[in-house]
Design a protein around this motif. Structure first.
Motif, PDB file in Angstrom:
ATOM      1  N   ALA A  36     -27.107  29.100   5.848  1.00  0.00           N
ATOM      2  CA  ALA A  36     -25.912  29.814   5.394  1.00  0.00           C
ATOM      3  C   ALA A  36     -26.238  30.739   4.236  1.00  0.00           C
ATOM      4  O   ALA A  36     -25.755  31.884   4.188  1.00  0.00           O
ATOM      5  N   ASN A  37     -27.070  30.281   3.307  1.00  0.00           N
ATOM      6  CA  ASN A  37     -27.475  31.144   2.193  1.00  0.00           C
ATOM      7  C   ASN A  37     -28.201  32.388   2.704  1.00  0.00           C
ATOM      8  O   ASN A  37     -27.976  33.501   2.218  1.00  0.00           O
ATOM      9  N   GLU A  38     -29.079  32.193   3.687  1.00  0.00           N
ATOM     10  CA  GLU A  38     -29.841  33.321   4.228  1.00  0.00           C
ATOM     11  C   GLU A  38     -28.932  34.287   4.978  1.00  0.00           C
ATOM     12  O   GLU A  38     -29.041  35.513   4.821  1.00  0.00           O
ATOM     13  N   ILE A  39     -28.041  33.758   5.799  1.00  0.00           N
ATOM     14  CA  ILE A  39     -27.163  34.613   6.593  1.00  0.00           C
ATOM     15  C   ILE A  39     -26.229  35.420   5.695  1.00  0.00           C
ATOM     16  O   ILE A  39     -26.022  36.623   5.894  1.00  0.00           O
ATOM     17  N   ALA A  40     -25.657  34.749   4.690  1.00  0.00           N
ATOM     18  CA  ALA A  40     -24.716  35.423   3.800  1.00  0.00           C
ATOM     19  C   ALA A  40     -25.404  36.211   2.697  1.00  0.00           C
ATOM     20  O   ALA A  40     -24.757  36.959   1.971  1.00  0.00           O
ATOM     21  N   ASP A  41     -26.723  36.044   2.578  1.00  0.00           N
ATOM     22  CA  ASP A  41     -27.495  36.734   1.546  1.00  0.00           C
ATOM     23  C   ASP A  41     -26.926  36.468   0.152  1.00  0.00           C
ATOM     24  O   ASP A  41     -26.692  37.370  -0.639  1.00  0.00           O
ATOM     25  N   CYS A  42     -26.662  35.183  -0.097  1.00  0.00           N
ATOM     26  CA  CYS A  42     -26.151  34.790  -1.402  1.00  0.00           C
ATOM     27  C   CYS A  42     -26.455  33.313  -1.624  1.00  0.00           C
ATOM     28  O   CYS A  42     -26.830  32.597  -0.698  1.00  0.00           O
ATOM     29  N   ILE A  43     -26.308  32.879  -2.857  1.00  0.00           N
ATOM     30  CA  ILE A  43     -26.546  31.464  -3.165  1.00  0.00           C
ATOM     31  C   ILE A  43     -25.203  30.756  -3.154  1.00  0.00           C
ATOM     32  O   ILE A  43     -24.592  30.509  -4.201  1.00  0.00           O
ATOM     33  N   ALA A  44     -24.735  30.457  -1.972  1.00  0.00           N
ATOM     34  CA  ALA A  44     -23.465  29.740  -1.830  1.00  0.00           C
ATOM     35  C   ALA A  44     -23.653  28.252  -2.085  1.00  0.00           C
ATOM     36  O   ALA A  44     -22.731  27.572  -2.531  1.00  0.00           O
ATOM     37  N   PHE A  45     -24.874  27.749  -1.792  1.00  0.00           N
ATOM     38  CA  PHE A  45     -25.148  26.322  -1.904  1.00  0.00           C
ATOM     39  C   PHE A  45     -26.461  26.087  -2.635  1.00  0.00           C
ATOM     40  O   PHE A  45     -27.445  26.803  -2.424  1.00  0.00           O
ATOM     41  N   ASP A  46     -26.460  25.079  -3.467  1.00  0.00           N
ATOM     42  CA  ASP A  46     -27.680  24.575  -4.074  1.00  0.00           C
ATOM     43  C   ASP A  46     -27.713  23.083  -3.791  1.00  0.00           C
ATOM     44  O   ASP A  46     -26.663  22.453  -3.606  1.00  0.00           O
ATOM     45  N   TRP A  47     -28.878  22.513  -3.731  1.00  0.00           N
ATOM     46  CA  TRP A  47     -28.978  21.081  -3.429  1.00  0.00           C
ATOM     47  C   TRP A  47     -30.113  20.451  -4.219  1.00  0.00           C
ATOM     48  O   TRP A  47     -31.074  21.099  -4.603  1.00  0.00           O
ATOM     49  N   LYS A  48     -29.958  19.161  -4.444  1.00  0.00           N
ATOM     50  CA  LYS A  48     -30.959  18.388  -5.158  1.00  0.00           C
ATOM     51  C   LYS A  48     -31.195  17.081  -4.413  1.00  0.00           C
ATOM     52  O   LYS A  48     -30.247  16.436  -3.954  1.00  0.00           O
ATOM     53  N   ILE A  49     -32.454  16.712  -4.303  1.00  0.00           N
ATOM     54  CA  ILE A  49     -32.807  15.415  -3.734  1.00  0.00           C
ATOM     55  C   ILE A  49     -33.008  14.455  -4.897  1.00  0.00           C
ATOM     56  O   ILE A  49     -33.830  14.699  -5.789  1.00  0.00           O
ATOM     57  N   ILE A  50     -32.255  13.379  -4.881  1.00  0.00           N
ATOM     58  CA  ILE A  50     -32.175  12.463  -6.019  1.00  0.00           C
ATOM     59  C   ILE A  50     -32.540  11.052  -5.549  1.00  0.00           C
ATOM     60  O   ILE A  50     -32.263  10.674  -4.413  1.00  0.00           O
ATOM     61  N   PHE A 177     -18.350  22.704   5.333  1.00  0.00           N
ATOM     62  CA  PHE A 177     -18.538  23.218   3.980  1.00  0.00           C
ATOM     63  C   PHE A 177     -18.844  24.716   4.017  1.00  0.00           C
ATOM     64  O   PHE A 177     -18.335  25.486   3.199  1.00  0.00           O
ATOM     65  N   VAL A 178     -19.681  25.125   4.980  1.00  0.00           N
ATOM     66  CA  VAL A 178     -20.025  26.544   5.113  1.00  0.00           C
ATOM     67  C   VAL A 178     -18.777  27.358   5.432  1.00  0.00           C
ATOM     68  O   VAL A 178     -18.558  28.439   4.864  1.00  0.00           O
ATOM     69  N   GLU A 179     -17.939  26.831   6.330  1.00  0.00           N
ATOM     70  CA  GLU A 179     -16.727  27.568   6.687  1.00  0.00           C
ATOM     71  C   GLU A 179     -15.815  27.722   5.484  1.00  0.00           C
ATOM     72  O   GLU A 179     -15.240  28.801   5.254  1.00  0.00           O
ATOM     73  N   THR A 180     -15.665  26.669   4.697  1.00  0.00           N
ATOM     74  CA  THR A 180     -14.804  26.739   3.519  1.00  0.00           C
ATOM     75  C   THR A 180     -15.347  27.725   2.487  1.00  0.00           C
ATOM     76  O   THR A 180     -14.600  28.493   1.880  1.00  0.00           O
ATOM     77  N   GLN A 181     -16.662  27.723   2.336  1.00  0.00           N
ATOM     78  CA  GLN A 181     -17.282  28.549   1.295  1.00  0.00           C
ATOM     79  C   GLN A 181     -17.499  29.989   1.740  1.00  0.00           C
ATOM     80  O   GLN A 181     -17.339  30.918   0.938  1.00  0.00           O
ATOM     81  N   LEU A 182     -17.850  30.183   3.012  1.00  0.00           N
ATOM     82  CA  LEU A 182     -18.272  31.509   3.462  1.00  0.00           C
ATOM     83  C   LEU A 182     -17.494  32.059   4.655  1.00  0.00           C
ATOM     84  O   LEU A 182     -17.715  33.204   5.062  1.00  0.00           O
ATOM     85  N   GLY A 183     -16.622  31.246   5.241  1.00  0.00           N
ATOM     86  CA  GLY A 183     -15.815  31.725   6.353  1.00  0.00           C
ATOM     87  C   GLY A 183     -16.300  31.240   7.705  1.00  0.00           C
ATOM     88  O   GLY A 183     -17.451  30.814   7.880  1.00  0.00           O
ATOM     89  N   ALA A 184     -15.396  31.313   8.695  1.00  0.00           N
ATOM     90  CA  ALA A 184     -15.670  30.795  10.033  1.00  0.00           C
ATOM     91  C   ALA A 184     -16.791  31.561  10.732  1.00  0.00           C
ATOM     92  O   ALA A 184     -17.567  30.977  11.490  1.00  0.00           O
ATOM     93  N   ASP A 185     -16.877  32.868  10.515  1.00  0.00           N
ATOM     94  CA  ASP A 185     -17.915  33.649  11.191  1.00  0.00           C
ATOM     95  C   ASP A 185     -19.312  33.183  10.767  1.00  0.00           C
ATOM     96  O   ASP A 185     -20.211  33.049  11.609  1.00  0.00           O
ATOM     97  N   THR A 186     -19.495  32.932   9.484  1.00  0.00           N
ATOM     98  CA  THR A 186     -20.803  32.461   9.013  1.00  0.00           C
ATOM     99  C   THR A 186     -21.101  31.072   9.547  1.00  0.00           C
ATOM    100  O   THR A 186     -22.231  30.780   9.961  1.00  0.00           O
TER     101      THR A 186
END
Length: 338
Positions: A36-50, A177-186
């Motif tokens: 999703a970050n790549e498709i939208a060309d933005c940092i919509a999501f960050d993640w950490k492995i804990i 989560f992607v739909e909420t953050q970036l829309g249904a098309d993404t």
């Protein structure tokens, strides 16, 4: 150049992994976020492995992951998902569970993925909330948490708690989560990247095997599906096939014929398989003595249970439990891992 998302803040999602966690669930959650970050060309999501204490953690597939942080060092996060086997628990429960509560007070939503609902439930954070439990862990979960509102939906969101049954459902949740953050098309494009054919949401029931290679429980004819549901509700209190047929509204002979055609099994053998699979969950994922396991699945005495268990799995319950405990000690490998 990847740019910061303009309209919504970046969501930070933490994945708290325990030794023997299901790797497929972790990758099924991270990959759609990365795409999703790549498709939208933005940092919509960050993640950490804990992990609880930091360092390296081995998955059930023996693939080792370097974690980004110890749980005690996590200060701010939007979501935290626990991924584990059903037998996993915190090394220092008091401190780690206090940290979970601290994160929630600061606005984090928490969730359990696959076996991760077990340590989350042991922490008390699922009390009063509905929870999705993978079908292969359902008997063990019900035995340990008999008062919990257990559902067979693939995803349950009971604010602010999430629970997810397995890797495919984990992917589905991240698509939402992607739909909420970036829309249904993404979200649709992400699904297509991975050839994910159906985007499932809340309210979708789990698929369970019928022990017939060509079908799952949701594909059964209505009388057989009703019979399967009745049998599943009577693991602890045995019910006769004749009573099931009466409840379904067909004759015992009709039920026998339809059941065998749909599942490849007679109703009585199918029923025994259900009870043996429930027994195996309790053998593998609980410390219950065999007498209590026998009672939990409707056996008045141990000998018939021991005989049927060996016929079904080729080993005695004690041998099965000893094998899984050896794997846990030597390889941190829970079986099965969904």
């Amino acid at each position: 150049m990847v740019k910061q998302l303009l309209h919504k803040p970046t969501l930070t999602i933490g994945f708290l992994i325990f030794p023997g966690f299901p790797m497929s669930c972790l990758t099924s959650m991270i990959e759609p976020l990365r795409a999703a970050n790549e498709i939208a060309d933005c940092i919509a999501f960050d993640w950490k492995i804990i992990s609880e204490t930091g360092g390296r953690i081995a998955s059930s597939a023996k693939v080792v992951f370097d974690t980004d942080a110890a749980l005690c060092d996590v200060a701010q996060i939007d979501y935290l998902f626990l991924l584990s086997s059903p037998t996993s628990d915190f090394v220092n429960r008091k401190t780690s569970e206090a940290q979970l509560r601290r994160l929630m007070r600061h606005g984090a939503a928490v969730g359990g993925v696959s076996g991760g609902v077990f340590p989350l439930a042991r922490s008390g954070l699922l009390e009063g909330h509905a929870v999705s439990v993978h079908w292969c862990y359902a008997a063990a979960f019900a035995q340990e948490f008999p008062q919990m509102d257990m559902r067979d939906d693939v995803i349950v969101f009971d604010h602010p708690r999430y629970s997810v049954a397995g890797a495919a459902a984990s992917f589905d949740l991240m698509l939402s989560f992607v739909e909420t953050q970036l829309g249904a098309d993404t979200a649709t494009e992400v699904a297509c990247w991975f050839q994910h054919p159906v985007v499932r949401g809340r309210g979708v029931r789990q698929k369970t095997p019928t022990f017939h290679r060509d079908s799952t429980a949701d594909m059964l004819p209505e009388p057989v599906a009703k019979a399967v549901a009745i049998l599943g509700r009577h693991l602890a209190e045995p019910i006769a096939v004749e009573a099931v047929a009466c409840a379904v509204g067909v004759s015992p002979r009709q039920l026998e014929r339809q059941f065998k055609k749909a599942t490849g099994q007679s109703p009585s053998l199918y029923y025994r398989m259900l009870r043996m699979k429930a027994a195996r969950q309790l053998v593998l994922f609980s410390r219950e003595p065999m007498a209590r396991i026998a009672s939990a699945i409707g056996y008045e005495t141990l000998p018939p249970l021991m005989r049927h268990y060996r016929q079904e799995f080729g080993v005695s319950p004690a041998e099965d439990r000893a094998t899984i405990n050896r794997f846990r000690v030597e390889n941190n490998r829970p079986l099965p891992s969904a």
